[in-house]
Design an enzyme around this catalytic site. Structure first.
Site, PDB file in Angstrom:
ATOM      1  N   SER A 251      92.271 -30.952  12.570  1.00 29.78           N
ATOM      2  CA  SER A 251      93.422 -30.962  11.449  1.00 29.78           C
ATOM      3  C   SER A 251      94.532 -31.331  12.388  1.00 29.78           C
ATOM      4  CB  SER A 251      93.476 -29.515  11.160  1.00 29.78           C
ATOM      5  OG  SER A 251      92.704 -29.183  10.084  1.00 29.78           O
TER       6      SER A 251
ATOM      7  N   ASP B 238      89.030 -23.191   4.281  1.00 28.61           N
ATOM      8  CA  ASP B 238      88.274 -22.186   5.166  1.00 28.61           C
ATOM      9  C   ASP B 238      87.154 -21.888   3.803  1.00 28.61           C
ATOM     10  OD1 ASP B 238      88.103 -20.213   7.548  1.00 28.61           O
ATOM     11  OD2 ASP B 238      87.715 -18.926   5.686  1.00 28.61           O
TER      12      ASP B 238
ATOM     13  N   LYS C  53      97.650 -17.966   8.468  1.00 29.12           N
ATOM     14  CA  LYS C  53      96.317 -18.071   7.678  1.00 29.12           C
ATOM     15  C   LYS C  53      96.795 -17.482   6.388  1.00 29.12           C
ATOM     16  CE  LYS C  53      91.828 -18.778   8.258  1.00 29.12           C
ATOM     17  NZ  LYS C  53      90.961 -19.703   8.910  1.00 29.12           N
TER      18      LYS C  53
HETATM   19  P1  NDP Z   1      81.358 -22.272   3.964  1.00 29.54           P
HETATM   20  O1  NDP Z   1      81.981 -21.352   2.886  1.00 29.54           O
HETATM   21  O2  NDP Z   1      81.125 -23.702   3.946  1.00 29.54           O
HETATM   22  O3  NDP Z   1      79.872 -21.502   4.353  1.00 29.54           O
HETATM   23  C1  NDP Z   1      79.854 -20.324   4.647  1.00 29.54           C
HETATM   24  C2  NDP Z   1      78.201 -19.947   4.990  1.00 29.54           C
HETATM   25  O4  NDP Z   1      78.047 -18.765   5.253  1.00 29.54           O
HETATM   26  C3  NDP Z   1      77.462 -19.995   3.379  1.00 29.54           C
HETATM   27  O5  NDP Z   1      76.132 -20.387   3.965  1.00 29.54           O
HETATM   28  C4  NDP Z   1      77.662 -18.800   3.087  1.00 29.54           C
HETATM   29  O6  NDP Z   1      76.539 -18.548   2.171  1.00 29.54           O
HETATM   30  C5  NDP Z   1      77.543 -17.968   4.385  1.00 29.54           C
HETATM   31  N1  NDP Z   1      78.125 -16.532   4.198  1.00 29.54           N
HETATM   32  C6  NDP Z   1      79.407 -16.515   3.719  1.00 29.54           C
HETATM   33  N2  NDP Z   1      79.597 -15.130   3.677  1.00 29.54           N
HETATM   34  C7  NDP Z   1      78.501 -14.417   3.881  1.00 29.54           C
HETATM   35  C8  NDP Z   1      78.294 -13.186   3.763  1.00 29.54           C
HETATM   36  N3  NDP Z   1      79.038 -12.155   3.499  1.00 29.54           N
HETATM   37  N4  NDP Z   1      76.855 -12.938   4.074  1.00 29.54           N
HETATM   38  C9  NDP Z   1      76.108 -13.760   4.141  1.00 29.54           C
HETATM   39  N5  NDP Z   1      76.322 -15.069   4.359  1.00 29.54           N
HETATM   40  C10 NDP Z   1      77.544 -15.428   4.094  1.00 29.54           C
HETATM   41  O7  NDP Z   1      82.244 -21.765   5.291  1.00 29.54           O
HETATM   42  P2  NDP Z   1      82.560 -22.628   6.557  1.00 29.54           P
HETATM   43  O8  NDP Z   1      81.069 -23.082   7.070  1.00 29.54           O
HETATM   44  O9  NDP Z   1      83.693 -23.270   6.491  1.00 29.54           O
HETATM   45  O10 NDP Z   1      82.868 -21.368   7.413  1.00 29.54           O
HETATM   46  C11 NDP Z   1      81.842 -20.540   8.211  1.00 29.54           C
HETATM   47  C12 NDP Z   1      82.627 -19.639   9.232  1.00 29.54           C
HETATM   48  O11 NDP Z   1      83.263 -20.658  10.260  1.00 29.54           O
HETATM   49  C13 NDP Z   1      83.594 -18.712   8.455  1.00 29.54           C
HETATM   50  O12 NDP Z   1      83.958 -17.678   9.441  1.00 29.54           O
HETATM   51  C14 NDP Z   1      84.996 -19.694   9.033  1.00 29.54           C
HETATM   52  O13 NDP Z   1      86.222 -18.883   8.995  1.00 29.54           O
HETATM   53  C15 NDP Z   1      84.542 -20.287  10.198  1.00 29.54           C
HETATM   54  N6  NDP Z   1      85.537 -21.489  10.514  1.00 29.54           N
HETATM   55  C16 NDP Z   1      85.292 -22.488   9.675  1.00 29.54           C
HETATM   56  C17 NDP Z   1      86.014 -23.656  10.081  1.00 29.54           C
HETATM   57  C18 NDP Z   1      85.770 -24.949   9.231  1.00 29.54           C
HETATM   58  O14 NDP Z   1      86.280 -26.015   9.650  1.00 29.54           O
HETATM   59  N7  NDP Z   1      85.254 -24.828   8.142  1.00 29.54           N
HETATM   60  C19 NDP Z   1      86.937 -23.829  11.369  1.00 29.54           C
HETATM   61  C20 NDP Z   1      86.687 -22.766  12.277  1.00 29.54           C
HETATM   62  C21 NDP Z   1      86.133 -21.567  11.809  1.00 29.54           C
HETATM   63  P3  NDP Z   1      76.460 -18.800   0.459  1.00 29.54           P
HETATM   64  O15 NDP Z   1      76.034 -20.314   0.669  1.00 29.54           O
HETATM   65  O16 NDP Z   1      75.470 -17.915  -0.139  1.00 29.54           O
HETATM   66  O17 NDP Z   1      78.164 -18.846   0.159  1.00 29.54           O
END
Ligand code: NDP
Length: 450
Positions: free
Chosen positions: A382, A165, A125
């Protein structure tokens, strides 16, 4: 003291400044005690001591010039955790709170997640404390190019294959891929999550959210139940949340909530997917604008840090799908979820649920599936992107989606059977950790002391 507790004590003392990493290791080692404390081969080979220590940690300076001509400096990370079963594989996260503890926790989880997919991928990572909010495209490019100008010497299609991510989507992957190709002068699948015109896989964008729902459906079916008509409580509104909502609809379920860093939405008629995509994917705007599209929905402004007991989990639902970030769901939240009749809970995000909240869910009969199993669809796809790049060939959306579904259903079967085998029926934490661990540990033993 048992072998696993012994190692946990050592890790806790040695990494006292890394709370997220300790949290992740604690969960894994506790559930591995069923295996490692009864089989001397793991202790004789010091497998736990080795698996908690990254093979390599790279920390580097990332200097870049902003639009005012000022030099900015960020910190870059790549943790190459374990390569026993394949090249290191895991995403890059660009977010202001990124530090070594967070990257190590994510890299550690990735070892077991990647193993569960059944594909040959090790765990890694990386990321940076770079905050993309408010930056111009040129600034993003300058940052990504500088980041890759250091990272390129540590990665490669057969060495380490990063992906996206949080904060790293198609735009960032494109800039980094371009810079890698320019420096190395090779066209290879060194990054995944690429654009479709230059080696990306169809269905990668949808994969984590869709995969989460494929696994959830397998779980629900295993209890003789169906997805039809189920109310889903979703948090987050990013890549994972959006495609989880899309697939939930396709299965006949009704997702009614989503959230971002500033607040959350409850739409009793079901989240308007087209509106959500326009807000988050096209306009990159705040969720507070959702009620412009759906006046009957509720929007609640909540500071995320004070959200516990106030967010999406106050809404009644059958299935919980946390899809935002680590430690977003605390004890008070799951109390409300359980009181509202919640029965199933599968993690789209990595480690979104605090340890006491997980315990509460399990103690109250909720079927809980941890992220390393439930969100493995992203990295699995992936892996399929890597295969397609190596073959210099591309599968259709339907082909990739069918393989993804197969992988997720098999992950559920594997963790379910493993849990039963170790006398922990319905404990999918134990099932996932043991199933993921055994394959990696046996490969490490076979490869000697490296
Ligand atoms: P994105 O950045 O696309 O979306 C994250 C979402 O969560 C956004 O709506 C964001 O809000 C919100 N968010 C992030 N941090 C916070 C916080 N501190 N408080 C409240 N809301 C928060 O990320 P992903 O959807 O790609 O990832 C989401 C989760 O899934 C992560 O934990 C990631 O590690 C995990 N994941 C993702 C994968 C992928 O393929 N994308 C694969 C496996 C796991 P805002 O719009 O305000 O930024």
């Amino acid at each position: 003291m048992s072998y696993s507790e012994d190692v946990l004590k050592m890790v806790t003392e040695k990494n006292a400044d890394q709370p997220e990493f300790i949290q992740a290791v604690t969960e894994v080692l506790r559930s591995l005690s069923h295996v490692v404390d009864n089989d001397p081969k793991y202790q004789n080979a010091s497998i736990l001591e080795r698996i908690v220590e990254p093979e390599r940690v790279i920390i580097f300076r990332v200097p870049w010039v902003d639009d005012n001509g000022k030099v900015q400096v960020n910190r870059g990370f790549r943790v190459q955790f374990n390569s026993a079963i394949g090249p290191y594989k895991g995403g890059l996260r660009f977010q202001e709170n990124v530090n070594l503890s967070i990257i190590k926790f994510l890299g550690f989880e990735q070892i077991f997640k990647n193993s569960l997919t059944g594909l040959p991928m090790g765990g890694g990572k990386g990321g940076s404390d770079f905050d993309a909010k408010g930056k111009s495209d040129r600034e993003i490019m300058a940052f990504c190019q500088s980041f890759m100008t250091e990272l390129y010497r540590h990665i490669g299609a057969d060495t380490d294959v990063p992906a996206g991510d949080q904060g790293v989507g198609g735009r960032e992957i494109g800039f980094m891929f371009g810079q890698y190709k320019r420096i190395r002068d090779v066209y290879e699948g060194v990054l995944t999550g690429k654009g479709l015109t230059y080696g990306g896989s169809l269905a990668r964008t949808e994969a984590t959210g869709y995969g989460l729902l494929y696994l959830t459906e397998a779980l629900v079916k295993s209890k003789g139940d169906t997805m039809e008509g189920k109310t889903c409580i979703v948090s987050g509104s990013g890549n994972v949340a959006i495609y989880a909502i899309e697939k939930a609809y396709q299965m006949g379920a009704r997702p009614v909530t989503c959230s971002d860093k500033n607040g959350w939405v409850y739409d009793p008629d079901g989240i308007d997917l087209a509106a959500l995509k326009e807000i988050k994917e096209v306009k990159r705007a705040r969720l507070s604008t959702y009620t412009d599209y759906r006046p009957n929905a509720e929007y609640h402004d909540v500071n995320f840090k004070e959200r516990t007991g106030k967010g999406v989990w106050t809404i009644k639902g059958d299935i919980g799908l946390p899809c935002a970030t680590q430690n977003e769901v605390l004890l008070e939240d799951v109390r409300q979820f359980v009181a509202g009749g919640g029965k199933y809970y599968a993690e789209g995000a990595n480690m979104p649920t605090s340890p006491d909240a997980i315990e509460y869910l399990q103690a109250n009969g909720v079927f809980y599936v941890p992220g390393k199993a439930a969100n493995a669809g992203g990295v699995a796809t992936s892996g399929l992107e890597m295969s397609q790049n190596s073959m210099r060939y591309g599968w259709s959306f339907e082909e990739v989606d069918a393989k993804l579904k197969d992988i997720m259903v098999n992950i559920f079967k594997n963790i379910d059977e493993t849990a039963r085998k170790y006398g922990a029926e319905n404990d999918y934490v134990t099932g996932a950790n043991i199933a993921g661990f055994v394959k990696v540990a046996d490969a490490m033993i076979a490869q000697g002391v490296v």
